[in-house]
Design a protein around this motif. Structure first.
Motif, mmCIF file in Angstrom:
data_model
loop_
_atom_site.group_PDB
_atom_site.id
_atom_site.type_symbol
_atom_site.label_atom_id
_atom_site.label_comp_id
_atom_site.label_asym_id
_atom_site.label_seq_id
_atom_site.Cartn_x
_atom_site.Cartn_y
_atom_site.Cartn_z
ATOM 1 N N ARG A 1 -37.401 -0.272 29.366
ATOM 2 C CA ARG A 1 -36.392 0.400 29.996
ATOM 3 C C ARG A 1 -35.255 -0.510 31.057
ATOM 4 O O ARG A 1 -34.121 -0.727 32.051
ATOM 5 N N LYS A 2 -35.829 -2.175 30.961
ATOM 6 C CA LYS A 2 -35.599 -3.178 31.445
ATOM 7 C C LYS A 2 -34.111 -3.682 30.979
ATOM 8 O O LYS A 2 -34.201 -3.788 30.111
ATOM 9 N N GLN A 3 -33.132 -2.822 32.603
ATOM 10 C CA GLN A 3 -32.011 -3.786 32.175
ATOM 11 C C GLN A 3 -30.735 -5.275 32.625
ATOM 12 O O GLN A 3 -30.319 -5.238 33.064
ATOM 13 N N ILE A 4 -31.915 -5.845 33.147
ATOM 14 C CA ILE A 4 -31.440 -6.704 33.514
ATOM 15 C C ILE A 4 -32.539 -7.906 32.709
ATOM 16 O O ILE A 4 -33.881 -7.705 31.933
ATOM 17 N N ASN B 1 -13.627 10.231 23.910
ATOM 18 C CA ASN B 1 -15.106 10.182 24.621
ATOM 19 C C ASN B 1 -15.767 9.018 23.252
ATOM 20 O O ASN B 1 -16.989 9.223 22.634
ATOM 21 N N PRO B 2 -15.418 7.535 23.186
ATOM 22 C CA PRO B 2 -16.097 7.243 22.721
ATOM 23 C C PRO B 2 -17.705 6.419 23.323
ATOM 24 O O PRO B 2 -17.694 6.649 24.486
ATOM 25 N N ARG B 3 -18.507 6.637 21.814
ATOM 26 C CA ARG B 3 -19.814 6.539 22.855
ATOM 27 C C ARG B 3 -20.488 5.549 23.171
ATOM 28 O O ARG B 3 -20.057 4.325 22.486
ATOM 29 N N SER B 4 -21.212 5.141 24.160
ATOM 30 C CA SER B 4 -22.451 4.685 24.405
ATOM 31 C C SER B 4 -22.877 3.932 23.344
ATOM 32 O O SER B 4 -23.540 2.881 23.600
ATOM 33 N N ARG B 5 -23.875 4.958 22.835
ATOM 34 C CA ARG B 5 -25.287 5.336 22.280
ATOM 35 C C ARG B 5 -24.437 6.001 20.684
ATOM 36 O O ARG B 5 -24.056 6.150 20.327
ATOM 37 N N PRO C 1 -27.605 -2.999 23.090
ATOM 38 C CA PRO C 1 -28.953 -4.116 24.266
ATOM 39 C C PRO C 1 -29.637 -3.355 25.023
ATOM 40 O O PRO C 1 -29.100 -2.201 25.560
ATOM 41 N N ALA C 2 -31.051 -4.344 25.942
ATOM 42 C CA ALA C 2 -31.529 -3.167 26.963
ATOM 43 C C ALA C 2 -30.516 -3.128 28.038
ATOM 44 O O ALA C 2 -30.647 -2.931 29.070
ATOM 45 N N ILE C 3 -29.588 -4.302 28.043
ATOM 46 C CA ILE C 3 -29.098 -4.685 29.500
ATOM 47 C C ILE C 3 -27.523 -4.635 28.695
ATOM 48 O O ILE C 3 -27.014 -4.600 28.037
ATOM 49 N N PRO C 4 -27.138 -2.977 29.019
ATOM 50 C CA PRO C 4 -25.906 -3.280 28.814
ATOM 51 C C PRO C 4 -24.187 -4.563 29.086
ATOM 52 O O PRO C 4 -23.220 -3.348 27.612
ATOM 53 N N SER C 5 -24.602 -5.127 29.916
ATOM 54 C CA SER C 5 -23.223 -5.901 29.718
ATOM 55 C C SER C 5 -23.387 -6.680 28.793
ATOM 56 O O SER C 5 -22.294 -6.986 27.974
ATOM 57 N N GLU C 6 -24.520 -6.112 27.438
ATOM 58 C CA GLU C 6 -24.422 -6.804 26.208
ATOM 59 C C GLU C 6 -24.098 -6.603 25.025
ATOM 60 O O GLU C 6 -24.156 -6.773 24.391
#
Length: 424
Positions: free
Chosen positions: A223-226, A411-415, A301-306
């Motif tokens: 779950r690491k986001q960096i 409501n575009p999903r992030s998942r 991806p684990a990193i949201p910005s990617e």
């Protein structure tokens, strides 16, 4: 997404003008509040409804409004009566067409609700499988086989199959979502390759368990986001070994699934892991699952910005990764997802904005799109089948580029999750 902001009287209307009606959606017989006028009959119906003015979108119009009329000669009573009767008939025809659309939309919504319930049920079954993999592994295998059998039966039904965008709410269940997503995508690829039912089930079983070694990787790493450190990255790569160890301790665990667990991160050019296998040395099922796995990992991806929206993820794979993945499987993925996969926010040729929510296997170029229409509650938002209309998708829109009101509505999903049903 131009603003409609010029108010004009209805006597200035002519075909080619793009207008918005100033009344509620259920107070007129047209399919949309905003549309381009195609005929004089449409103008006559608008006037017949008693509408005095509309809002003009000059950027979407093919012509300019007529000059304002100062003096309009009065018509005789008989002429007015005949004209009124004709307009009543025209309006009734439009109302009937609209009602058919509404009924078709209601049936589609019922299908989606049913599909979402099946998805949630499958997700719960997937969760149970993973929870039992250590303590009751044989039960886990049997439950997974039954889950796969149920989904494959739908996939191989005689009816056309629709791939739907699912609305999911859970936050920290990535392994369940991911495994189910990869299985669904792999199934669709296998069907296109004309695999038989048993081979698809074999592939799907492997897809459900391909990442099971991650249950032995610390959640802090998963779950690491960096970006991971080198030691953390190496630890994560051990999930293929951990998964194989778990599989080897389960009686009668299929050898084909063990191979996929070991090889789903191998790449055609030898740059993958754990063995650095190349080309034909990589198992065929592993090649399919590698494509499905790569697509879902780009979307989540684990990193949201990617994170990449499905449209961008597909384009990225197709343009940059042909040398890494099986080209046939990648081509099939691009084809059945369509140019604009479910989950993509799009702009249509009539300047409306919508969210692609499903792709029909029989009409890949014409997905179903949920339309942003502020005059209609979101729960009743129009869903249009592009195969039935003269509209087309012009471009994809990044969700973060949307105005807040449109993003909240669509409501575009992030998942992004997918599931299938058949048209029965």
């Amino acid at each position: 997404m131009s603003n409609v902001n010029i108010k004009i009287t209805v006597d200035r209307l002519q075909p080619g003008l793009h207008i918005r009606l100033p009344v509620k959606w259920n107070d007129h017989p047209f399919l949309f509040n905003s549309f381009k006028i195609k005929s004089q009959e449409q103008i006559d119906v608008i006037k017949h409804l008693g509408i005095q003015h509309v809002y003009l979108n000059p950027n979407q119009s093919d012509t300019k409004p007529l000059p304002a009329k100062k003096d309009v000669p009065e018509k005789g009573k008989e002429e007015v009566s005949d004209e009124s009767a004709k307009l009543d008939a025209e309006a009734k025809k439009l109302w009937d067409e609209k009602q058919q659309r509404i009924e078709k939309l209601s049936a589609y919504r019922r299908r989606v609700i049913k599909c979402e319930k099946e998805f949630e049920r499958s997700l719960a079954r997937m969760r149970a499988v993973m929870n039992k993999i250590r303590s009751r592994p044989q039960d886990a295998v049997e439950e997974a086989e039954q889950l796969i059998s149920d989904v494959v039966d739908t996939l191989l039904s005689e009816n056309s199959v629709t791939l739907h965008l699912m609305n999911n709410k859970s936050e920290f269940e990535d392994i369940y979502f991911h495994s189910l997503n990869v299985a669904i995508i792999a199934m669709m690829i296998a069907k296109a390759k004309q695999y038989d039912a048993e081979r698809i089930k074999e592939l799907s079983f492997a897809a459900l368990f391909h990442d099971m070694g991650k249950i032995k990787v610390p959640k802090a790493i998963l779950r690491k986001q960096i970006p991971l450190t080198t030691p953390e990255s190496n630890y994560l790569k051990q999930h293929t070994k951990y998964g194989l160890d778990l599989a080897n301790n389960i009686e009668d665990f299929p050898e084909s699934a063990k191979t996929v667990i070991s090889q789903h991160h191998e790449l055609l050019d030898g740059s993958g892991y754990p063995e650095g296998l190349k080309g034909d040395n990589i198992d065929d099922l592993a090649k399919i699952i590698a494509v499905a796995n790569a697509f879902d990992n780009l979307c989540h991806p684990a990193i949201p910005s990617e994170q990449k929206i499905p449209y961008v993820a597909l384009s990225f794979l197709f343009k940059n990764c042909k040398h890494l993945y099986d080209e046939e499987s990648l081509g099939i993925l691009v084809k059945f997802m369509g140019v604009f996969p479910p989950g993509t926010v799009v702009q249509l040729s009539n300047d409306m904005v919508g969210l692609v929510i499903s792709v029909n296997n029989a009409s890949l170029l014409y997905p179903n799109v949920l339309i942003y229409d502020p005059s209609v509650p979101r729960t009743q938002a129009p869903i249009i089948d592009l195969a039935d209309r003269d509209l087309s998708i012009v471009s994809a829109i990044l969700p973060n580029k949307l105005p807040d009101k449109i993003r909240d509505y669509l409501n575009p999903r992030s998942r992004i999750s997918y599931f299938i049903d058949s048209d029965d």
